[in-house]
Enzyme design. Structure first.
Site, mmCIF file in Angstrom:
data_model
loop_
_atom_site.group_PDB
_atom_site.id
_atom_site.type_symbol
_atom_site.label_atom_id
_atom_site.label_comp_id
_atom_site.label_asym_id
_atom_site.label_seq_id
_atom_site.Cartn_x
_atom_site.Cartn_y
_atom_site.Cartn_z
ATOM 1 N N SER A 153 -11.459 -1.314 1.070
ATOM 2 C CA SER A 153 -9.809 -1.386 1.019
ATOM 3 C C SER A 153 -9.785 -1.754 2.803
ATOM 4 O O SER A 153 -8.559 -1.620 3.460
ATOM 5 C CB SER A 153 -9.234 -0.204 1.246
ATOM 6 O OG SER A 153 -8.847 0.457 -0.487
ATOM 7 N N HIS B 282 -3.565 6.162 3.611
ATOM 8 C CA HIS B 282 -4.192 4.510 3.311
ATOM 9 C C HIS B 282 -3.619 3.330 3.273
ATOM 10 O O HIS B 282 -3.906 2.766 4.421
ATOM 11 C CB HIS B 282 -4.275 4.963 1.471
ATOM 12 C CG HIS B 282 -5.472 3.560 0.890
ATOM 13 N ND1 HIS B 282 -5.233 2.699 1.113
ATOM 14 C CD2 HIS B 282 -6.800 3.527 0.925
ATOM 15 C CE1 HIS B 282 -5.966 1.653 0.886
ATOM 16 N NE2 HIS B 282 -7.227 2.227 0.590
ATOM 17 N N PRO C 49 -23.974 -17.444 5.239
ATOM 18 C CA PRO C 49 -25.124 -17.476 4.533
ATOM 19 C C PRO C 49 -25.830 -15.298 4.613
ATOM 20 O O PRO C 49 -25.925 -15.397 5.587
ATOM 21 C CB PRO C 49 -26.280 -18.039 4.659
ATOM 22 C CG PRO C 49 -25.301 -19.182 5.421
ATOM 23 C CD PRO C 49 -24.400 -18.730 6.693
ATOM 24 N N ASP D 35 0.908 -1.126 0.231
ATOM 25 C CA ASP D 35 0.005 -0.285 -0.310
ATOM 26 C C ASP D 35 0.969 1.351 0.501
ATOM 27 O O ASP D 35 2.060 1.446 -0.328
ATOM 28 C CB ASP D 35 -0.752 -0.615 1.094
ATOM 29 C CG ASP D 35 -1.948 0.331 0.930
ATOM 30 O OD1 ASP D 35 -2.273 2.098 0.706
ATOM 31 O OD2 ASP D 35 -3.014 -0.408 1.006
#
Length: 440
Positions: free
Chosen positions: A271, A109, A306, A70
């Protein structure tokens, strides 16, 4: 809490985890310190809703290395103290250890992503804690857009190889290219990770960032692409996308992140969903150290809960369902022999066949050509007005013979006709009649 939209596209999780009836590692001796009055820790709703705290009773990710490819993990925050054990820069503009954030817009980030995976808190049970708080981090800084002259595809290929060579057991890629295809250099880079038993985790992408469908590397066979859901487990409209390659879903809204300078922010995007799954993969690998990546991946998929909004399994929004850390760590899952998310090697064989077959090597020795047979001398040239041997033999003589034969036939026909006429005249009776000789 400030809400920060993820400017970088989605995180792709390549999970090469395998699940089976393996012997779990011994449970940690002490519980994770928790201060019930800490608002930051309380805001991490995924720790309870997705079985992370329950999984901590068995493992916290010790012995695993998560490579964060990153923008780089900041040096300052206390939450990363003791967590980052190595790093590098592949952009050409960052620090050698990968700890100087790269990029004017997205520099935080990488720190946000890392904090979700394996941050340590600030002490005394307070501060943000990652899903695998005892796993180690590798910081690999890359540059996006125009922040670096080095091609992005080359950076990712270099980062993948460095992560594998430096002991990563899980690789997290919270990024996307917004295209289905990928550069051929990624074929060998991702195959290198798979061949070395590494789990690769990638984000599926966000509609809010312009990604309507998953793009590479989330389309690469064998990776675990992670879609995003809101706190109620419903597919996020802006902080996720759709595609048939999505493997699992995890929270992508109302997330918390530690910035490079230690500031806490709220943010959204797959992200953030990807490092949550990457951290859970570290918990599984730590609890079952004898399992290979394929079986860890199968364990994550088989134990997923699920999704209420799913119309099929796998589903284009939820994949195989919502990740469940507690079940992934403790459930009994049949073993597998292949990556349940596909084979990159087989894909390359089928779709890059022309590129994979080596071109024929040019010969360096001269080719010997045998000489042609000698040409016989032709007949001497003569006048075109005089008859040649061939023209007399094949032209004049046959024509003369045919002419003589025709004349002889004609003369014979004429003589025969004359004799026939003469014979007719000699046989004709007299026209004079003797009346008297006739009967009365």
């Amino acid at each position: 809490m400030k809400r920060v939209a993820a400017a970088l596209a989605s995180v792709i999780l390549v999970a090469v985890l395998t699940g089976a009836t393996a012997t779990p590692a011994p449970a940690p001796a002490n519980p994770v310190p928790e201060d019930p009055t800490d608002s930051v820790r309380a805001s991490e709703y995924w720790l309870d809703q997705y079985g992370v705290r329950e999984a901590w009773k068995t493992t916290r990710g010790a012995g695993q290395k998560i490579a964060i490819i990153d923008t780089g993990i900041g040096r300052g925050p206390a939450e990363f103290s003791g967590a980052v054990v190595g790093g590098t820069d592949v952009s050409g503009v960052g620090a050698a250890d990968g700890r100087t954030p790269v990029g004017a817009v997205d520099s935080n980030h990488g720190s946000w992503v890392a904090s979700l995976a394996a941050s340590r808190g600030t002490g005394n049970g307070r501060g943000m804690i990652g899903v695998a708080p005892e796993a180690e981090l590798l910081s690999i800084s890359v540059g996006f857009g125009n922040s670096t002259p080095k091609p992005f595809t080359e950076q990712i290929a270099d980062a993948m190889r460095w992560a594998v060579d430096n002991g990563a057991t899980i690789i997290n890629l919270s990024l996307t290219t917004n295209t289905l295809d990928w550069d051929t250099s990624w074929d060998t880079a991702f195959e290198y990770a798979f061949d070395h038993d590494v789990v690769v985790v990638v984000a599926a992408g966000n509609r809010g960032s312009g990604t309507d469908r998953v793009g590479a590397p989330a389309t690469i066979p064998g990776v675990l692409a992670v879609g995003g859901v809101d706190p109620n487990g419903v597919a996020s409209n802006d902080a996720s996308t759709q595609g048939i390659t999505i493997g699992l879903s995890a929270p992508s809204e109302r997330l918390v992140g530690v910035s490079a300078d230690g500031t806490l922010v709220g943010w959204n995007g797959t992200s953030g969903a990807a490092p949550i799954v990457a951290g859970i993969a570290a918990l599984v690998r730590s609890a079952h150290p004898d399992l290979d990546a394929n079986n860890v991946l199968a364990r994550l998929i088989e134990t997923a809960k699920p999704a209420n909004g799913a119309s099929s399994v796998p589903d284009k929004l939820y994949g195989y369902g919502l990740v469940d850390a507690a079940a992934a760590v403790s459930a009994r899952v049949p073993s597998v022999t292949e990556n349940p998310l596909g084979s990159l090697k087989e894909w390359i064989r089928l779709y890059r066949r022309a590129d994979s077959e080596p071109a024929p090597e040019p010969t360096s020795s001269p080719v010997v050509i045998p000489p042609l047979p000698p040409v016989e001398a032709g007949p001497a040239a003569g006048s075109p007005l005089l008859p040649s041997r061939d023209s007399v033999l094949y032209g004049s003589l046959p024509l003369a013979g045919a002419t003589v034969a025709a004349i002889m036939i004609a003369l014979g026909v004429t003589a025969a006709a004359r004799r026939i006429r003469q014979a007719r005249i000699s046989r004709e009776p007299s026209r004079t009649t003797n009346e008297e000789s006739l009967p009365s």
